[in-house]
Design a protein around this motif. Structure first.
Motif, PDB file in Angstrom:
ATOM      1  N   PRO A  33      11.023  -6.360  -5.532  1.00  0.00           N
ATOM      2  CA  PRO A  33      11.056  -4.903  -5.579  1.00  0.00           C
ATOM      3  C   PRO A  33      10.019  -4.397  -6.582  1.00  0.00           C
ATOM      4  O   PRO A  33       9.764  -5.061  -7.591  1.00  0.00           O
ATOM      5  N   ASN A  34       9.425  -3.275  -6.293  1.00  0.00           N
ATOM      6  CA  ASN A  34       8.509  -2.612  -7.221  1.00  0.00           C
ATOM      7  C   ASN A  34       7.162  -3.278  -7.438  1.00  0.00           C
ATOM      8  O   ASN A  34       6.507  -3.001  -8.428  1.00  0.00           O
ATOM      9  N   CYS A  35       6.780  -4.173  -6.514  1.00  0.00           N
ATOM     10  CA  CYS A  35       5.494  -4.827  -6.728  1.00  0.00           C
ATOM     11  C   CYS A  35       4.382  -4.048  -6.041  1.00  0.00           C
ATOM     12  O   CYS A  35       3.214  -4.389  -6.155  1.00  0.00           O
ATOM     13  N   GLY A  36       4.737  -2.982  -5.311  1.00  0.00           N
ATOM     14  CA  GLY A  36       3.720  -2.171  -4.644  1.00  0.00           C
ATOM     15  C   GLY A  36       3.660  -2.385  -3.140  1.00  0.00           C
ATOM     16  O   GLY A  36       2.712  -1.966  -2.489  1.00  0.00           O
ATOM     17  N   LYS A  37       4.702  -3.016  -2.604  1.00  0.00           N
ATOM     18  CA  LYS A  37       4.727  -3.310  -1.169  1.00  0.00           C
ATOM     19  C   LYS A  37       4.613  -2.055  -0.312  1.00  0.00           C
ATOM     20  O   LYS A  37       3.813  -2.000   0.624  1.00  0.00           O
ATOM     21  N   THR A  38       5.435  -1.071  -0.643  1.00  0.00           N
ATOM     22  CA  THR A  38       5.444   0.136   0.183  1.00  0.00           C
ATOM     23  C   THR A  38       4.101   0.854   0.108  1.00  0.00           C
ATOM     24  O   THR A  38       3.588   1.341   1.112  1.00  0.00           O
ATOM     25  N   THR A  39       3.528   0.884  -1.081  1.00  0.00           N
ATOM     26  CA  THR A  39       2.221   1.510  -1.243  1.00  0.00           C
ATOM     27  C   THR A  39       1.190   0.811  -0.364  1.00  0.00           C
ATOM     28  O   THR A  39       0.417   1.458   0.346  1.00  0.00           O
ATOM     29  N   ALA A  40       1.211  -0.509  -0.383  1.00  0.00           N
ATOM     30  CA  ALA A  40       0.265  -1.270   0.425  1.00  0.00           C
ATOM     31  C   ALA A  40       0.546  -1.043   1.911  1.00  0.00           C
ATOM     32  O   ALA A  40      -0.379  -0.834   2.703  1.00  0.00           O
ATOM     33  N   MET A 139      -3.653  -5.435  -9.847  1.00  0.00           N
ATOM     34  CA  MET A 139      -4.689  -6.110 -10.642  1.00  0.00           C
ATOM     35  C   MET A 139      -5.322  -5.141 -11.634  1.00  0.00           C
ATOM     36  O   MET A 139      -5.776  -5.557 -12.704  1.00  0.00           O
ATOM     37  N   ASP A 140      -5.359  -3.833 -11.293  1.00  0.00           N
ATOM     38  CA  ASP A 140      -5.919  -2.859 -12.239  1.00  0.00           C
ATOM     39  C   ASP A 140      -5.153  -2.896 -13.565  1.00  0.00           C
ATOM     40  O   ASP A 140      -5.750  -2.945 -14.635  1.00  0.00           O
ATOM     41  N   GLU A 141      -3.835  -2.930 -13.464  1.00  0.00           N
ATOM     42  CA  GLU A 141      -3.027  -2.952 -14.683  1.00  0.00           C
ATOM     43  C   GLU A 141      -3.141  -4.296 -15.389  1.00  0.00           C
ATOM     44  O   GLU A 141      -3.202  -4.358 -16.611  1.00  0.00           O
ATOM     45  N   ALA A 142      -3.147  -5.358 -14.596  1.00  0.00           N
ATOM     46  CA  ALA A 142      -3.249  -6.682 -15.192  1.00  0.00           C
ATOM     47  C   ALA A 142      -4.556  -6.820 -15.975  1.00  0.00           C
ATOM     48  O   ALA A 142      -4.581  -7.335 -17.083  1.00  0.00           O
ATOM     49  N   VAL A 166      -5.343  -4.011  -5.307  1.00  0.00           N
ATOM     50  CA  VAL A 166      -4.828  -2.825  -5.992  1.00  0.00           C
ATOM     51  C   VAL A 166      -4.340  -1.902  -4.875  1.00  0.00           C
ATOM     52  O   VAL A 166      -5.130  -1.220  -4.236  1.00  0.00           O
ATOM     53  N   ALA A 167      -3.057  -1.939  -4.617  1.00  0.00           N
ATOM     54  CA  ALA A 167      -2.534  -1.227  -3.442  1.00  0.00           C
ATOM     55  C   ALA A 167      -2.815   0.260  -3.539  1.00  0.00           C
ATOM     56  O   ALA A 167      -3.048   0.930  -2.539  1.00  0.00           O
ATOM     57  N   ARG A 168      -2.813   0.793  -4.747  1.00  0.00           N
ATOM     58  CA  ARG A 168      -3.010   2.231  -4.907  1.00  0.00           C
ATOM     59  C   ARG A 168      -4.375   2.680  -4.441  1.00  0.00           C
ATOM     60  O   ARG A 168      -4.520   3.747  -3.881  1.00  0.00           O
ATOM     61  N   SER A 169      -5.403   1.829  -4.706  1.00  0.00           N
ATOM     62  CA  SER A 169      -6.747   2.241  -4.315  1.00  0.00           C
ATOM     63  C   SER A 169      -7.176   1.574  -3.008  1.00  0.00           C
ATOM     64  O   SER A 169      -8.183   1.940  -2.423  1.00  0.00           O
TER      65      SER A 169
HETATM   66  P1  GDP Z   1       7.761  -1.515  -3.646  1.00  0.00           P
HETATM   67  O1  GDP Z   1       9.089  -1.387  -4.308  1.00  0.00           O
HETATM   68  O2  GDP Z   1       7.267  -2.917  -3.696  1.00  0.00           O
HETATM   69  O3  GDP Z   1       7.716  -0.934  -2.289  1.00  0.00           O
HETATM   70  O4  GDP Z   1       6.740  -0.704  -4.581  1.00  0.00           O
HETATM   71  P2  GDP Z   1       6.084   0.712  -4.385  1.00  0.00           P
HETATM   72  O5  GDP Z   1       5.021   0.654  -3.353  1.00  0.00           O
HETATM   73  O6  GDP Z   1       7.144   1.739  -4.232  1.00  0.00           O
HETATM   74  O7  GDP Z   1       5.340   0.851  -5.780  1.00  0.00           O
HETATM   75  C1  GDP Z   1       6.001   0.964  -7.014  1.00  0.00           C
HETATM   76  C2  GDP Z   1       5.130   1.722  -7.980  1.00  0.00           C
HETATM   77  O8  GDP Z   1       3.953   0.974  -8.290  1.00  0.00           O
HETATM   78  C3  GDP Z   1       4.643   3.045  -7.417  1.00  0.00           C
HETATM   79  O9  GDP Z   1       4.721   3.992  -8.445  1.00  0.00           O
HETATM   80  C4  GDP Z   1       3.211   2.757  -7.024  1.00  0.00           C
HETATM   81  O10 GDP Z   1       2.386   3.916  -7.094  1.00  0.00           O
HETATM   82  C5  GDP Z   1       2.792   1.737  -8.051  1.00  0.00           C
HETATM   83  N1  GDP Z   1       1.727   0.844  -7.565  1.00  0.00           N
HETATM   84  C6  GDP Z   1       1.693   0.195  -6.388  1.00  0.00           C
HETATM   85  N2  GDP Z   1       0.596  -0.569  -6.289  1.00  0.00           N
HETATM   86  C7  GDP Z   1      -0.095  -0.397  -7.436  1.00  0.00           C
HETATM   87  C8  GDP Z   1      -1.341  -0.930  -7.930  1.00  0.00           C
HETATM   88  O11 GDP Z   1      -2.010  -1.745  -7.303  1.00  0.00           O
HETATM   89  N3  GDP Z   1      -1.722  -0.520  -9.160  1.00  0.00           N
HETATM   90  C9  GDP Z   1      -0.988   0.351  -9.899  1.00  0.00           C
HETATM   91  N4  GDP Z   1      -1.427   0.720 -11.089  1.00  0.00           N
HETATM   92  N5  GDP Z   1       0.177   0.867  -9.455  1.00  0.00           N
HETATM   93  C10 GDP Z   1       0.615   0.495  -8.253  1.00  0.00           C
END
Ligand code: GDP
Ligand code: MG
Length: 750
Positions: A33-40, A139-142, A166-169
């Motif tokens: 959870p919270n690793c950025g899956k949904t964003t990706a 990776m941006d944060e890492a 970096v799922a966000r970008s």
């Molecule tokens: P999930 O629980 O795995 O589905 O995670 P989410 O996609 O909901 O992401 C959790 C949080 O991490 C959100 O606030 C995203 O904006 C943030 N996030 C996701 N990917 C990245 C990334 O690559 N870099 C950074 N800095 N934040 C990210």
């Protein structure tokens, strides 16, 4: 097995090759959870996604189509899990999807700055023989935190491609998808990772593997070794599967397992499962130590998190801050939410007026105005509150603060067989007064153990939800003037005490079982995006509207019918009608110069005549008869038939209780916000005393959840029997408490 498949829309010409759907390769997205899956997932699929639930459980299932080099790829977003045991619904579902409907490849998303924990899932996926690409996300944060990851070395250690993302970008996402297709097509990727589990387990493992292979009962896509590991982990799903396939083999392997478990317990004091977990972590640590991760610099996000935690989970300050935060959340929700709630109510009031004016008096009028519009207005007026509350919950979750709150209360809750995460569900359900069991029940999804989830679900209706408050306020105001606040506080505490005690009771009887070995995680703090909060919050609110809207509409029509039918026959109605006509005639015949007093006497005589008819009509309806029939049963608790009618309608919706009571006392429509006239009436009734009021308040606090809550509980708990349990058990409990309270009240207050 077919369950999961059915949810895939069959399309014309769909290819039957494993790992393909409609000719498109299928790729599953796994990760904590919270690793950025949904964003990706959103970045890959855009709007081309299909959201639903897995059949029979409330775990969300997302599918969508992504493209790489112009080729469409079917993406499945698996539920976020830390592991692939069978402890939570999410894990069971993720596992089923992978074993029963294996994708071509898995993209395993990991938070690059918490690799050790994230790789635990990776290792399990590899053991399952899943062709896998490791996406090192965030990776941006890492990088900012000073981590350097030698991806080539990690890739060699895992024999799988590793991609930085970096799922966000969107960085690296395309590369990861392309790598997934490539690894999915390579045969060698399916062999599965071999980890040694030490001299105790390894021999048993290979014996089991051999026996299962000889019996030919394992048809799954995962290697037999994986199935054997699951057995040694004591995995209930795996043992169930074995039992169904070959019960003789099961008992023989069970003996081997028991011997192993006994040996491990006597030598190390733990379970085989714990040993397996230790070896996996050992494997991961060994891999990471080997120069995969280097850490330079110290301006670390984790260091910042640690500093924040020194204050926010401080044993002294932490709880104070937590209470302040919760207080703020509720203040804002209910103060700000009251405005849109009022608008929605006004809109439905207006709609009711318009329909009233358009429709002729009669049954249809009554059905539409009192049944449909009033019912829909009641439920939809909660949507703004739910939206705001869910936005806060999403914010608290996404920032990582929710995990801290759960962490702080975990110790106390565990003593009652619950989990730290139960707290948010309780609070949402009305733990600090005002709330709703429906979003509360949905909030139990954060509980990973089904037992703890169930215990929380069944006890959260004892909280003082917003719909119970008008009853409390009314009765406290009439019978305990001057000590309303004390009464309210007492009821709140009674609700909490009951929830914890009953939870303890349930966990040592019908939901008995060890707590899951789930260590509370404290993820690093993170500022969530508005978009993420918006999406989270809307998804939940929509589910609430869909589920509650349909069910409550039906319920309010039912109450309406129960309070309307059967109608008085002409003969019985005649004297009442005659009395009304006489009173009307008398009023009309009054000369113009009559005194104010005489006029108002005539008016009240007409009112009385109308009320007498309304009461006779009500007594004759199913609701009225039910109230009467229940009277002997409820007398020991001090309830008369009118109270009973109110309580029955309260099961349909607690909001209906006060207004039904008003109708039952022949006051016509009583606005729950302005129950002044009802209060006066109650105060002047000879059969109402403090004891009755106390008994009724406790009964309302504890008895059956309302209809919609019951349905949501049924859905979340996964079975009608839990609906029946909540309805029957809670009502009996409330009855017992009410009888005791009534008699104590009588002896104290006379
Ligand atoms: P999930 O629980 O795995 O589905 O995670 P989410 O996609 O909901 O992401 C959790 C949080 O991490 C959100 O606030 C995203 O904006 C943030 N996030 C996701 N990917 C990245 C990334 O690559 N870099 C950074 N800095 N934040 C990210
Ligand atoms: Mg997600």
């Amino acid at each position: 097995m077919s369950q999961v498949r059915q949810t895939l829309k069959p399309e014309a010409g769909s290819e039957t090759l494993p790992g393909y759907v409609a000719g498109r390769p299928r790729v599953a997205l796994a990760g904590n959870p919270n690793c950025g899956k949904t964003t990706a997932f959103n970045a890959w699929t855009g709007a081309r996604q299909h959201v639903g639930n897995y059949p029979g459980v409330t775990v969300e299932r997302k599918e969508g189509v992504a493209h790489t080099h112009g080729q469409p790829v079917q993406l499945v977003d698996l539920p976020g899990t830390y592991s692939l045991t069978a402890y939570s619904m999410e894990e069971v579902v993720a596992r089923r999807e992978l074993t029963e409907n294996p994708p071509l490849a898995v993209i395993d998303m990991a938070d690059a700055s918490a690799l050790e924990r994230n790789l635990y899932l990776t290792v399990q996926l590899l053991e399952m023989g899943q062709p896998l690409v490791l996406a090192l996300n965030m990776m941006d944060e890492a990088r900012k935190a000073g981590y350097q990851i030698d991806t080539a070395r990690l890739s060699r250690a895992l024999s799988s491609p590793v991609v930085e993302t970096v799922a966000r970008s969107g960085e690296g996402l395309d590369k990861a998808l392309a790598a997934a297709l490539e690894v999915g097509r390579s045969e060698s990727a399916r062999k599965g990772l071999h980890i040694s589990y030490g001299s105790d387990i390894d021999p048993v493992l290979s014996v089991m593997e051999q026996r299962i292979s000889e019996a030919g009962i394992w048809k799954g896509a995962a290697p037999i070794r994986w199935f054997a590991i699951k057995l040694i982990e004591g995995d209930s799903e795996a043992w169930k599967h074995l039992h169904a396939a070959d019960s003789r083999l099961e008992s023989s392997l069970r003996a081997a397992y028991d011997a192993l478990a006994a040996h491990i317990r006597s030598t190390t004091g733990t379970s085989p499962e714990a040993v397996i977990s230790d070896y996996r972590y050992g494997f991961i640590r060994g891999m990471l130590k080997d120069g995969v991760v280097t850490h330079v610099g110290n301006h670390d996000r984790l260091a910042l998190s640690d500093k924040l935690d020194k204050i926010l989970v401080n044993p002294l300050l932490g709880p104070i801050i937590m209470i302040a935060v919760l207080y703020l959340v509720f203040q804002v929700t209910f103060v700000i939410g009251a405005y849109p709630q009022g608008w929605v109510e006004n809109f439905f009031g207006w709609l009711g007026d318009v329909c009233s004016a358009l429709l002729p008096e009669g049954l249809l009028h009554s059905l539409i105005v009192d049944g449909v519009i009033a019912g829909l207005g009641g439920i939809l007026s909660f949507v703004p509150l739910v939206l705001i509350l869910f936005a806060f919950v999403a914010f608290l979750e996404d920032t990582g603060y929710m995990a801290r709150m759960a962490y702080m209360v975990d110790r106390i809750f565990r003593a009652f067989g619950l989990h730290g995460n139960s707290m948010m569900a309780y609070i949402t359900a009305g733990g600090i007064a005002g709330g709703c069991a429906i979003p509360g029940a949905m909030a139990t999804r954060t509980l990973r153990s089904p037992r703890e989830k169930l215990a929380t679900l069944l006890t959260l209706p004892y909280m003082a939800c917003g719909a119970k408050l008008p009853v409390f306020l009314l009765l406290a105001g009439v019978f305990f003037p001057g000590s309303e606040a004390t009464v309210m506080m007492g009821l709140l505490l009674a609700g909490w005490a009951c929830a914890l005690i009953i939870a303890r009771l349930l966990r040592s009887t019908i939901i008995r079982g060890e707590s899951t070995p789930f260590v509370m995680e404290l993820p690093p703090y993170r500022l969530p995006t508005l978009r993420a909060i918006g999406i989270h919050c809307w998804e939940r609110a929509w589910m609430y509207i869909k589920k509650a809207g349909t069910v409550l509409l039906a319920a309010s029509i039912l109450i309406w019918a129960a309070m309307t039918f059967p109608r008085l026959d002409e003969q019985t109605a005649a004297p009442y009608e005659a009395a009304i006509s006489a009173a009307e005639a008398h009023l009309e015949a009054l000369p113009l110069n009559v005194t104010e007093e005489e006029r108002s006497a005539a008016e009240s005589a007409l009112d009385q005549a109308r009320q007498a008819m309304a009461e006779a009509e009500l007594q004759n309806t199913i609701g009225g008869r039910l109230g009467k029939a229940l009277e002997p049963l409820t007398a020991p608790a001090g309830f008369n038939w009118r109270t009973n009618v109110g309580l029955v309608s309260g099961i349909a919706a607690k909001e209906a209780l006060v207004s039904t009571l008003g109708t039952a006392y022949s006051l016509g429509e009583v606005d729950p916000e302005d129950a002044g006239s009802l209060a006066e009436t109650l105060a002047s009734q000879p059969d109402w005393s403090r004891a009755n009021a106390l008994s009724l308040m406790l009964f309302v606090l504890l008895y059956s959840p309302c209809f919609v809550a019951l349905v949501v509980i049924k859905n979340e708990a996964g079975g009608w029997r839990w609906l029946v349990f909540s309805l029957v058990f809670n009502t009996l409990l409330a009855y017992g408490v009410a009888v005791v309270a009534y008699n104590v009240g009588l002896s104290v207050w006379g």
